[in-house]
Design an enzyme around this catalytic site. Structure first.
Site, PDB file in Angstrom:
ATOM      1  CB  SER A 146      -0.923  -0.141   1.075  1.00 48.74           C
ATOM      2  OG  SER A 146      -0.286   0.259   2.501  1.00 48.74           O
ATOM      3  CG  ASN A 147       3.614   2.554   2.966  1.00 48.50           C
ATOM      4  OD1 ASN A 147       3.262   3.859   3.255  1.00 48.50           O
ATOM      5  ND2 ASN A 147       3.336   1.784   3.988  1.00 48.50           N
ATOM      6  CG  HIS A 153       9.424   1.561  12.256  1.00 47.89           C
ATOM      7  ND1 HIS A 153       9.744   0.281  12.044  1.00 47.89           N
ATOM      8  CD2 HIS A 153       9.099   1.860  13.301  1.00 47.89           C
ATOM      9  CE1 HIS A 153       9.449  -0.339  13.172  1.00 47.89           C
ATOM     10  NE2 HIS A 153       9.060   0.624  14.278  1.00 47.89           N
ATOM     11  CG  ASP A 195      13.538  -0.232  12.530  1.00 49.82           C
ATOM     12  OD1 ASP A 195      13.240  -0.121  11.180  1.00 49.82           O
ATOM     13  OD2 ASP A 195      13.058  -1.144  13.176  1.00 49.82           O
TER      14      ASP A 195
HETATM   15  C1  GRF Z   1       3.926  -0.617   6.558  1.00 48.91           C
HETATM   16  O1  GRF Z   1       3.120  -0.487   8.072  1.00 48.91           O
HETATM   17  C2  GRF Z   1       5.274  -0.112   6.875  1.00 48.91           C
HETATM   18  O2  GRF Z   1       5.400   0.933   7.857  1.00 48.91           O
HETATM   19  C3  GRF Z   1       6.196  -1.384   7.375  1.00 48.91           C
HETATM   20  O3  GRF Z   1       5.645  -2.305   6.807  1.00 48.91           O
HETATM   21  C4  GRF Z   1       4.074  -1.860   6.524  1.00 48.91           C
HETATM   22  C5  GRF Z   1       4.107  -2.059   4.881  1.00 48.91           C
HETATM   23  O4  GRF Z   1       2.848  -1.861   4.481  1.00 48.91           O
HETATM   24  N1  GRF Z   1       7.542  -1.137   7.235  1.00 48.91           N
HETATM   25  P1  GRF Z   1       2.456  -2.143   2.844  1.00 48.91           P
HETATM   26  O5  GRF Z   1       2.952  -3.334   2.393  1.00 48.91           O
HETATM   27  O6  GRF Z   1       3.071  -0.830   2.260  1.00 48.91           O
HETATM   28  O7  GRF Z   1       0.881  -1.923   2.700  1.00 48.91           O
END
Ligand code: GRF
Length: 208
Positions: A12-13, A104, A145
């Site tokens: 999703s990111n 994060h 991190d």
């Molecule tokens: C997000 O919460 C990010 O902060 C963490 O992993 C998750 C990834 O989510 N590192 P997506 O695959 O981008 O939906």
């Protein structure tokens, strides 16, 4: 700016970054999606957008060498990790000094480090009784991190929140914060002085 997004999950990111490139909030393009496993949902998202996908295979040495090769071929200038579940090898960090960021889902330096990923993070935040959580974008170094923090956005933890509730609201923050930070890199507005990072504001997309 040619961007590669490294991901292991649903992406999703990745989608939020791709959308921001498409609508001009980020002055750049996603030139490559690097997936750490063939089943990662991010692959379908990339294919739908016509973005080249590279799946990592083999030992760390092997996947590092092949990733460096494809990054070069696609002329990648900047790397955004988005739910990437592997340690980034030193060779890759050296090839992209101060040009690899991660997001994060908590307020680092709290709730970070080995084992602090996915729902583990949100469960730990709830269990601690912390009043606030949020998202952190940081530069990637050779540990989990610990790289310099580029930007953070906080939200309140509600007394009624389950870990899932918190994850949902933090993800909304991520989808806003990550594109804003990558946009700042693309515009050359991010400056590092040792461990301290500042982002010059832009009139169109301020980031604090
Ligand atoms: C997000 O919460 C990010 O902060 C963490 O992993 C998750 C990834 O989510 N590192 P997506 O695959 O981008 O939906």
């Amino acid at each position: 700016m040619n961007i590669a997004v490294f991901a292991s999950g649903g992406g999703s990111n990745f989608q939020a970054l791709a959308d921001a490139c498409q609508d001009g909030r980020i002055r750049g393009r996603i030139a490559l999606c690097v997936a750490s496993r063939e089943t990662a949902g991010v692959i379908q998202r990339a294919e739908r957008l016509g973005i080249p996908v590279h799946v990592l295979r083999g030992s760390t040495e092997e996947w590092t060498a092949s990733a460096l090769e494809v990054l070069r071929t696609q002329q990648v200038e900047f790397i955004a990790l988005a739910g990437f579940m592997r340690m980034v090898p030193a060779d890759l960090i050296r090839a992209y000094p101060d040009r690899i960021v991660n997001i994060h889902p908590a307020l680092l330096p709290d709730f970070g480090g080995h084992g602090m990923f996915g729902m583990n993070v949100h469960r730990a935040v709830i269990a601690s009784g912390a009043a606030r959580s949020g998202a952190t974008v940081h530069l990637v170094d050779e540990d989990y991190d610990t790289g310099p923090i580029v930007a953070q956005e906080a939200i309140d933890v509600r007394p009624s929140d389950s870990a899932e509730d918190l994850a949902t609201r933090v993800l909304e923050v991520e989808h806003r914060l990550y594109p804003a930070v990558v946009a700042a890199f693309a515009e050359g507005r991010v400056h590092r002085d040792g461990a301290s990072i500042t982002i010059q504001p832009s009139s169109s997309s301020p980031v604090s």
